[in-house]
Design a protein around this motif. Structure first.
Motif: not given
Length: 282
Positions: A104, A132-133, A158, A162-163, A192, A196, A244, A247, A252-253
């Motif tokens: 991010a 990513s997370w 969020t 999607r992440v 990643t 997602t 958040d 997202i 973050e998709d």
């Protein structure tokens, strides 16, 4: 100064640092595991290190020619501490640095993004990992993991966003390669998982795996910021709540093939991490 090349891992007892130490040590590398309390780490030499205590920096760097850098947690301006450290590292013979950042946060962005921007001018060989997370946020000692265990709730701002959540083991695998391959990446690497997922998907997967109901509670940006402010500095809480919100807007998709390209194997799925982490802890 010692003559044996050493890989210094800062944050050696953390989520990615501990796993990176384990991989490097098992491959036979000389690893110095840096943490504030210099805790023993299997296969590594423990050393005391505190980002905010410059007196600990030179001893940690002594003999090291490669470093893995986890920024100070909760610091909205880590460059103030990390850039002087990197200058010292270069003067003491460090030739390669691998920095942990975030998917991010782009080069030149807020917080660690400024360190990312400075790194190529400070160290000859380098890489910036932008994962990513973490999947471990839902299984370990993160606020989400604790909330799942205590209340059966995941709280985010969020929405339906999607992440591409990523396994910390995959981050460590890429970090180890970036530190030890003959050629440094000399670029940033966005990491990643293979798919997602929304936080609703995460809640459903944890519910299915554990048999205990878990729900995703949707907060506004302001609610999330205020909730985080109870535990974190105001500036950092606002930054996290803003991520958040990003997202929710789709930032973050995405998925990348970085783990596959660097390690030669596909990244782990969230369900496989649930099985590994929760069964081990249970």
């Amino acid at each position: 100064m010692t003559t044996t090349p050493t890989i210094l891992v800062v944050g050696a007892t953390g989520t990615t640092g501990g796993r990176t130490v384990a991989r490097l040590a098992s491959a036979g590398h000389h690893v110095r595991a840096a943490s504030r309390r210099a805790r023993p780490v299997a296969g590594a030499e423990p050393v005391a290190f505190d980002w905010y205590d410059p007196a600990t920096h030179a001893a940690a760097l002594d003999g090291a020619d490669r470093v893995y850098l986890v920024p100070p947690v909760g610091d909205s301006d880590p460059a103030a501490t990390m850039v002087p450290f990197l200058r010292l590292a270069r003067s003491m013979g460090v030739r390669r640095a691998v920095l942990l950042s975030s998917s991010a946060v782009p080069e030149g962005g807020p917080a660690v993004g400024t360190v990312h921007q400075a790194l190529p001018g400070l160290i000859d060989q380098w890489a910036v990992l932008r994962p990513s997370w973490f999947m471990q946020n839902f299984t370990g000692d993160h606020a989400h993991g604790r909330s799942i265990r205590d209340d059966g709730v995941i709280r985010t701002a969020t929405g339906n966003g999607r992440v591409g959540f990523v396994d910390a083991e995959d981050i460590a695998a890429v970090a180890a390669r970036a530190l030890t391959d003959e050629r440094a990446p000399d670029t940033d690497l966005v990491l990643t998982g293979p798919e997602t997922l929304s936080h609703d998907d995460i809640a459903a997967a944890v519910t299915e795996f554990t048999g205990r109901p878990v729900a995703h509670h949707r907060l506004s940006y302001e609610q999330m910021r205020d909730r985080l402010t109870a535990e974190l500095p105001v500036e950092f809480a606002a930054l996290l709540a803003g991520l958040d919100r990003g997202i929710a807007g789709g930032t973050e998709d995405r998925v990348t093939d970085t783990v596959q390209r660097v390690t030669g194997r596909p990244p782990h799925t969230f369900r496989s991490v649930l099985e590994r982490e929760m069964r081990r802890d249970g």
